[in-house]
Design a protein around this motif. Structure first.
Motif, mmCIF file in Angstrom:
data_model
loop_
_atom_site.group_PDB
_atom_site.id
_atom_site.type_symbol
_atom_site.label_atom_id
_atom_site.label_comp_id
_atom_site.label_asym_id
_atom_site.label_seq_id
_atom_site.Cartn_x
_atom_site.Cartn_y
_atom_site.Cartn_z
ATOM 1 N N GLY A 25 44.507 32.046 47.818
ATOM 2 C CA GLY A 25 44.903 33.293 47.174
ATOM 3 C C GLY A 25 43.799 33.888 46.324
ATOM 4 O O GLY A 25 42.624 33.739 46.624
ATOM 5 N N LEU A 107 54.638 44.178 36.604
ATOM 6 C CA LEU A 107 53.673 44.818 37.501
ATOM 7 C C LEU A 107 53.671 46.335 37.389
ATOM 8 O O LEU A 107 52.693 46.978 37.760
ATOM 9 N N PRO A 111 49.044 46.018 36.737
ATOM 10 C CA PRO A 111 49.091 45.344 38.044
ATOM 11 C C PRO A 111 48.403 43.980 38.036
ATOM 12 O O PRO A 111 47.505 43.704 38.830
ATOM 13 N N SER A 113 49.183 39.575 37.444
ATOM 14 C CA SER A 113 50.223 38.553 37.389
ATOM 15 C C SER A 113 50.063 37.648 36.175
ATOM 16 O O SER A 113 51.002 36.993 35.759
ATOM 17 N N ARG A 138 45.142 39.317 39.934
ATOM 18 C CA ARG A 138 45.777 40.531 40.465
ATOM 19 C C ARG A 138 47.296 40.374 40.513
ATOM 20 O O ARG A 138 47.830 39.272 40.467
ATOM 21 N N GLY A 139 47.961 41.508 40.656
ATOM 22 C CA GLY A 139 49.414 41.526 40.645
ATOM 23 C C GLY A 139 50.077 40.809 41.800
ATOM 24 O O GLY A 139 51.105 40.172 41.639
ATOM 25 N N ASP A 140 49.492 40.907 42.972
ATOM 26 C CA ASP A 140 50.026 40.226 44.154
ATOM 27 C C ASP A 140 49.064 39.106 44.500
ATOM 28 O O ASP A 140 47.931 39.357 44.898
ATOM 29 N N THR A 141 49.508 37.876 44.330
ATOM 30 C CA THR A 141 48.617 36.736 44.533
ATOM 31 C C THR A 141 48.606 36.218 45.970
ATOM 32 O O THR A 141 48.032 35.170 46.239
ATOM 33 N N SER A 142 49.192 36.962 46.892
ATOM 34 C CA SER A 142 49.132 36.550 48.291
ATOM 35 C C SER A 142 47.735 36.841 48.850
ATOM 36 O O SER A 142 46.904 37.472 48.200
ATOM 37 N N PRO A 145 47.110 41.405 49.544
ATOM 38 C CA PRO A 145 47.902 42.237 48.633
ATOM 39 C C PRO A 145 47.824 43.714 48.997
ATOM 40 O O PRO A 145 46.830 44.175 49.572
ATOM 41 N N LEU A 149 48.100 46.424 44.069
ATOM 42 C CA LEU A 149 48.188 45.126 43.397
ATOM 43 C C LEU A 149 47.014 44.208 43.747
ATOM 44 O O LEU A 149 47.098 42.994 43.574
ATOM 45 N N ASN A 150 45.912 44.777 44.230
ATOM 46 C CA ASN A 150 44.759 43.967 44.618
ATOM 47 C C ASN A 150 43.796 43.777 43.446
ATOM 48 O O ASN A 150 44.033 44.264 42.344
#
Length: 177
Positions: A25, A107, A111, A113, A138-142, A145, A149-150
């Motif tokens: 991630g 978020l 944005p 986490s 970043r907001g989306d840790t996948s 993202p 959210l990057n």
């Protein structure tokens, strides 16, 4: 061994080492903003030193705090876009600095986490320099993202928030707000 075999072996070794990094991630991001203020460090610190009082930051609409300046103190700050809950980790009146972290993400507000940040006042010539440093994810840790959210959006948001806050602090301390 042929030159081709050496190159292919090196490439395989690099890909083998890089693949796990690419599959994971997010990596931690960093923002650091500094501002020089035409006032003595003690005067600047007086505006900053109460963890629960963020009236120096015009980007924060409201704050509610408990625990004073002790480790474990908390504050909920209200931004135009929502609330963030933060916890105080370390505080030094002598060094004119404190460190804190995000306890509850939002978020819509920022944005990211997670973040940890420090703010410090140091002498600079006839005045002061304030340094605000943050490390965050970043907001989306996948692995993939969305744009909002990057890493880039997280860095932009944190840097913008910190820069605006420092400019607000400067205006307040220098009597220009």
């Amino acid at each position: 061994m042929s030159k081709f075999a050496h190159v292919m072996g090196a490439l395989a070794l690099w890909l083998g080492a890089a693949a796990p990094a690419l599959a994971h991630g997010p990596t931690p991001q960093k923002a650091e903003e500094k501002i020089t203020i035409a006032a003595a460090p003690a005067k600047v610190w007086a505006a900053l030193k109460e963890f629960g009082d963020v009236s120096w930051n015009s980007g924060i609409k409201k704050a509610e705090a408990s625990g004073g300046n002790g480790s474990g103190a908390t504050r909920t700050i209200t931004l135009e876009t929502g609330n963030l809950v933060e916890g105080l980790d370390e505080y030094s009146d002598k060094d004119m600095s404190y460190g804190y972290r995000l306890s509850t993400e939002n978020l819509e507000a920022l944005p990211v986490s997670f973040y940890s940040a420090t703010i410090a006042v140091t002498p600079a010539g006839e005045g002061s320099e304030v340094t605000w440093t943050g490390r965050f994810y970043r907001g989306d840790t996948s692995n993939f993202p969305p744009d909002n959210l990057n890493d880039e959006s997280a860095v932009k948001a944190m840097t913008g928030f910190m820069r605006a806050g420092l400019e607000s602090l400067k205006a307040k301390v220098e009597g220009k707000s």
